[in-house]
Design an enzyme around this catalytic site. Sequence first.
Site, PDB file in Angstrom:
ATOM      1  N   HIS A  41     -20.875 102.683 -92.712  1.00 31.13           N
ATOM      2  CA  HIS A  41     -21.486 102.588 -94.095  1.00 31.13           C
ATOM      3  C   HIS A  41     -23.261 102.438 -93.610  1.00 31.13           C
ATOM      4  O   HIS A  41     -23.380 101.874 -93.055  1.00 31.13           O
ATOM      5  CB  HIS A  41     -21.202 101.310 -94.600  1.00 31.13           C
ATOM      6  N   GLU A  98     -11.563 102.402-106.577  1.00 35.19           N
ATOM      7  CA  GLU A  98     -11.859 104.493-106.453  1.00 35.19           C
ATOM      8  C   GLU A  98     -11.182 104.962-106.928  1.00 35.19           C
ATOM      9  O   GLU A  98     -11.129 105.834-107.485  1.00 35.19           O
ATOM     10  CB  GLU A  98     -13.248 104.203-105.080  1.00 35.19           C
ATOM     11  N   HIS A 139     -16.332 107.518-101.705  1.00 31.51           N
ATOM     12  CA  HIS A 139     -17.721 106.443-100.750  1.00 31.51           C
ATOM     13  C   HIS A 139     -16.483 105.697-100.388  1.00 31.51           C
ATOM     14  O   HIS A 139     -17.063 104.997 -99.360  1.00 31.51           O
ATOM     15  CB  HIS A 139     -17.489 105.445-102.158  1.00 31.51           C
ATOM     16  N   CYS A 175     -26.406 101.297-101.743  1.00 33.73           N
ATOM     17  CA  CYS A 175     -25.778 102.421-100.956  1.00 33.73           C
ATOM     18  C   CYS A 175     -25.289 103.637-102.202  1.00 33.73           C
ATOM     19  O   CYS A 175     -24.608 104.857-101.616  1.00 33.73           O
ATOM     20  CB  CYS A 175     -24.203 102.093-100.884  1.00 33.73           C
ATOM     21  N   PHE A 227     -24.106  98.272-104.670  1.00 31.59           N
ATOM     22  CA  PHE A 227     -23.993  96.387-106.072  1.00 31.59           C
ATOM     23  C   PHE A 227     -25.110  96.802-106.800  1.00 31.59           C
ATOM     24  O   PHE A 227     -26.258  97.868-106.772  1.00 31.59           O
ATOM     25  CB  PHE A 227     -24.369  95.587-104.472  1.00 31.59           C
ATOM     26  N   LYS A 262     -16.692 108.059 -93.614  1.00 33.22           N
ATOM     27  CA  LYS A 262     -17.369 106.651 -93.361  1.00 33.22           C
ATOM     28  C   LYS A 262     -15.994 105.547 -92.001  1.00 33.22           C
ATOM     29  O   LYS A 262     -16.285 104.341 -91.070  1.00 33.22           O
ATOM     30  CB  LYS A 262     -17.400 105.291 -93.969  1.00 33.22           C
TER      31      LYS A 262
END
Length: 410
Positions: free
Chosen positions: A340, A317, A306, A168, A399, A335
């Site tokens: 996403h 975050e 994010h 991502c 990831f 988002k």
Amino acid sequence: MNADSGAAGAGQVVVTGLGATTPLGGDVPSTWAAMLAGQSGIAAIEEAWAADLPARIAGRLKVEPSEVMDRVQARRLDRCEQIALIAARQAWADAGSPEVDPERLAVVIGTGTGGAVTMLAQDDVLEASGVRKVSPHTVPMLMANGPAAWVSIELGARAGAHTPVSACASGAEAIALGLDLIRLGRADVVVAGGAEACICPLPMAGFAQAKAHSTRNDEPTRASRPFDVDRDGFVIGEGAVVLVLERAEFAAARAARTHAALAGAAVTSDAHHITAAAAEGQVRAMRRAVAEAGLAPQDVALVHAHATSTQIGDLAEAESVTEAIGLHPAVTATKSLTGHLFGAAGALGALTAVLAVREGIVPATANLERLDPAVKLDVVAGAPRTGAVPVALTNAFGFGGHNVSLVFTR
């Protein structure tokens, strides 16, 4: 939309072109207008293939590629490649189709899964009908470097066609690499961004099994809710966003319009866990990006988070932004409207940051009804917030422990 003319001093990199196709719109103006209006691009998946999935919602493209692309060419491209070309064409036109030595023009398009739709579909063909029915275009369609390759072919870019694949964070890492290529003197112009199109059974089943995807199937538009106490996972989305980056002197010489400056970028890795985020790595990315821009944390007016709407990720975050930047900036998490976009998510965050800087307005985070008490940030909710945004930072995490932060200034 307002935009400045000319470019700034030595060593600066400016954004001269913007292109996008997203769940909110088929181009940048429509995407931005929908974002400011709080219009969600997330809806139920009605096709039969999704009937047995735990999660049956997604942020699909507002405008189908077939509506804007030549049909003959489209048949030979995976959906991810199609939308990368669409966004790149828009960005190139927005930049004024700059005349540049092909040896000084590079392309960097990131993706998380590449041609996943093609790979899975052709595997089904192989299983059902045998080798002779498999398309001869399968390999060029499924390869992850396909989007960058096709854009480079169309534009005649010969300074490199690069493909960051960092989950991502891919789209943001592409933009960071574009900045490096210009600052290292290897290109005058870089077409950079991200593309993703993998709304199909296997990825959706995998994320659902991992308890990462929201199962709020009866309320698609309310399913993605970053920082909200009732969040239950992200919503898969698709789209492509591309920016044209230029060496400031090159842009000034051709009297190019500039949207913003890309002042700093940083890429870090956690070396911690394949899926679990580590706040420490995120903190390093933000601090390094701000320092590279020659700024201090207190200069940051906006953080585009994010913030995927997962329980653990949002808290990590929030902790890292608080530590690296502080509690003073406005924070937004778009988002909530788009879902996403995986490999394109970081590029969409960059686009949002650029437009916020240029226009002096911050989109609101949708579906934020009850802020998680552990989150102390100033999250913009309810309605957009107007006022000068001289410095915006945007985050993208993936990831594998990939962390990217970008800093845009006026």
